[in-house]
Design an enzyme around this catalytic site. Sequence first.
Site, short mmCIF file in Angstrom:
data_model
loop_
_atom_site.label_atom_id
_atom_site.label_comp_id
_atom_site.label_asym_id
_atom_site.label_seq_id
_atom_site.Cartn_x
_atom_site.Cartn_y
_atom_site.Cartn_z
N ARG A 82 32.23 51.15 40.85
CA ARG A 82 33.48 51.53 40.04
C ARG A 82 32.94 51.60 38.61
O ARG A 82 32.70 50.31 38.35
CB ARG A 82 33.98 50.11 41.00
CG ARG A 82 35.81 49.69 39.73
CD ARG A 82 35.94 48.79 40.56
NE ARG A 82 37.37 48.86 40.04
CZ ARG A 82 37.42 47.72 39.02
NH1 ARG A 82 36.56 46.75 38.52
NH2 ARG A 82 39.05 47.61 38.68
N HIS A 126 40.52 51.20 31.97
CA HIS A 126 40.51 49.86 31.86
C HIS A 126 39.96 49.55 30.41
O HIS A 126 39.26 48.40 29.48
CB HIS A 126 39.10 49.18 32.65
CG HIS A 126 37.97 48.24 32.45
ND1 HIS A 126 37.81 48.17 33.87
CD2 HIS A 126 38.20 46.71 31.93
CE1 HIS A 126 37.38 46.28 34.15
NE2 HIS A 126 37.97 46.23 32.93
N GLU A 171 43.79 45.48 36.12
CA GLU A 171 44.58 43.71 35.89
C GLU A 171 45.19 44.06 34.69
O GLU A 171 45.30 43.54 33.36
CB GLU A 171 43.12 43.27 34.91
CG GLU A 171 42.02 42.40 36.08
CD GLU A 171 40.75 41.45 35.21
OE1 GLU A 171 41.27 41.21 35.33
OE2 GLU A 171 39.82 41.42 36.32
N ASN A 300 40.84 41.50 41.75
CA ASN A 300 39.30 40.68 40.97
C ASN A 300 39.80 39.57 41.57
O ASN A 300 41.10 38.50 41.26
CB ASN A 300 40.04 40.79 39.69
CG ASN A 300 39.50 42.65 39.48
OD1 ASN A 300 38.99 43.58 40.29
ND2 ASN A 300 39.68 43.53 38.73
N TYR A 302 38.04 34.99 40.40
CA TYR A 302 36.95 34.57 40.22
C TYR A 302 37.27 32.88 40.13
O TYR A 302 35.63 32.18 40.17
CB TYR A 302 36.96 35.00 38.49
CG TYR A 302 35.93 35.98 38.43
CD1 TYR A 302 34.75 36.71 37.66
CD2 TYR A 302 37.31 37.16 38.03
CE1 TYR A 302 34.58 37.52 37.10
CE2 TYR A 302 36.91 38.76 37.52
CZ TYR A 302 35.60 38.87 37.15
OH TYR A 302 34.74 40.22 37.19
N GLU A 381 36.38 43.15 42.15
CA GLU A 381 35.77 42.60 41.07
C GLU A 381 35.37 40.80 41.61
O GLU A 381 35.97 40.21 41.67
CB GLU A 381 36.07 41.84 39.68
CG GLU A 381 35.92 43.68 38.91
CD GLU A 381 36.56 43.40 37.35
OE1 GLU A 381 36.58 42.22 36.79
OE2 GLU A 381 37.10 44.29 36.91
C1 GCO Z 1 38.37 41.25 33.92
C2 GCO Z 1 37.97 42.52 33.81
C3 GCO Z 1 36.04 42.18 33.29
C4 GCO Z 1 35.34 41.27 32.79
C5 GCO Z 1 35.44 40.45 34.05
C6 GCO Z 1 34.79 39.29 33.13
O1 GCO Z 1 38.47 40.77 35.69
O2 GCO Z 1 38.69 39.91 33.05
O3 GCO Z 1 38.50 43.33 33.98
O4 GCO Z 1 35.77 43.42 32.59
O5 GCO Z 1 34.71 41.63 32.27
O6 GCO Z 1 36.78 40.04 35.08
O7 GCO Z 1 35.20 38.30 32.47
#
Ligand code: GCO
Length: 484
Positions: A82, A126, A171, A300, A302, A381
């Site tokens: 990607r 992006h 995002e 995405n 985290y 992600e």
């Molecule tokens: C985001 C972006 C990435 C970041 C990653 C870590 O999710 O903010 O897509 O470019 O680098 O997420 O923060």
Amino acid sequence: MTTSRPSGRQFPADFLWGSATASYQIEGAATEGGRGPSIWDTFSAKPGAVLNGDTGAVAADHYHRVPEDVALMQGLGLQAYRLSIAWPRVQPTGSGEFNQEGIDFYVDLVDRLVEAGIAPVVTLYHWDLPQALEDAGGWTNRETAYRFADYARRMAEALGDKVTVWTTLNEPWCSAYLGYASGVHAPGRTDQAASLAAVHHLNLAHGLAARAVRDVLGDSAQVSITLNLHVTRAASDAPEDVAAKQQVDTVANEVFLQPLLEGRYPEQVFAQTAAVSDWSFVQDGDLELIRQPIDLLGVNYYSTGRVQRLQGEPVVGDGSPGVDGHKSSEVSPWVGCDDVEWLPQPGPHTAMGWNIEPAGLTELLVSLHERYPSLPLAVTENGAAFADEVSADGRVHDLPRVEYLHDHIDAVGAAMDAGADVRGYFVWSLMDNFEWAYGYDRRFGIVRVDYDTCERTLKDSALWYRDLIATRTIAPAGTAVTLS
Ligand code: GCO
């Protein structure tokens, strides 16, 4: 090394394993090959905007290392990559003339990927908006959405059916709220009203670009968008805490999901943000344009968040303490959430301070599937920054990252067991890179980049991931990984 992590889950043969990067974060060569300036060049040059004054001028020097980087991906057995296209590299001012040298760079990259058997998953935006467009209002200007569609069309013509998936935006939450409300991302504006206009124009840009790509490539083009949907929990079942969570969901998730997939804005957002904006930027017909069929939704993920109804004095700004002396914003990105309080999440945490909670990913994927049963999903992600160390043997034994990936991939498997239609997983990130406002201080790569020499070294997480791809089976996180 051994850990208590379970192993043995097997993924289907057609599940796509990949890794992700973004143009501004890895390419460097900011003034080469006819590239025009982007908002991130301008923003990162501002004193105090990025930790340690870092910029993307050199980054991981990917622009000059494409053959080496594709070989590295091939060595890991990646099935998909990607990448994102830097709009100002292919159209320096974001309108008018295109730059053939920039287009050729991506044609070459995509050709090399295809040659290596790696499916190119291309993101058109992006975050590196051409500065000239920002000078004309950026995403607060409706015209930017039309410029984006022209650029998307040109890229569809140039790359054609070599691209496996076309992702319009990455995002848009970050582009709109961090770029225009809290201002911790480029272009660094601090105007909540502007951020809502940006939300709408980004949605419109997605719709127009999706249509442009299909105009050129027909219905066989796989079109997607990647969202960072927020998994937020209410601190209690009390109605006011549940309402606080809904306020967050509305501006974080619903202002994207509903227009994109259901053709409307959530009613609640108008009342919730009435003090800030009357939403008069939404014109007749916009919602039909925004709601284009998509073939895949990129997710995405985290970490998670927790909120309650504000109990004390309103928090000034975004409520975060700032990291390493890096100033947090005085304006909240959470528009219409002044009466919402964010609570610290229990650990463990990554080096970003984000809590590690794999169950949130299962929950998100399953809930999306329940809501949109016929929409295929991909985790575009997922990954973690940790304070990596190079050991005496020259390697990076990044067990915490392996554990993070192990547990989150397992969580994807759990979502699939529960019926979610998840087609692939992309580690963020293939290599260490420019982590936006945190510069080079936070390392997300499964490949280490030595920023003095730009030399690449596979971390243990890369070797672990290579073995996972080869076997489609999650090995215990502590399995010794070997270089071969
Ligand atoms: C985001 C972006 C990435 C970041 C990653 C870590 O999710 O903010 O897509 O470019 O680098 O997420 O923060």
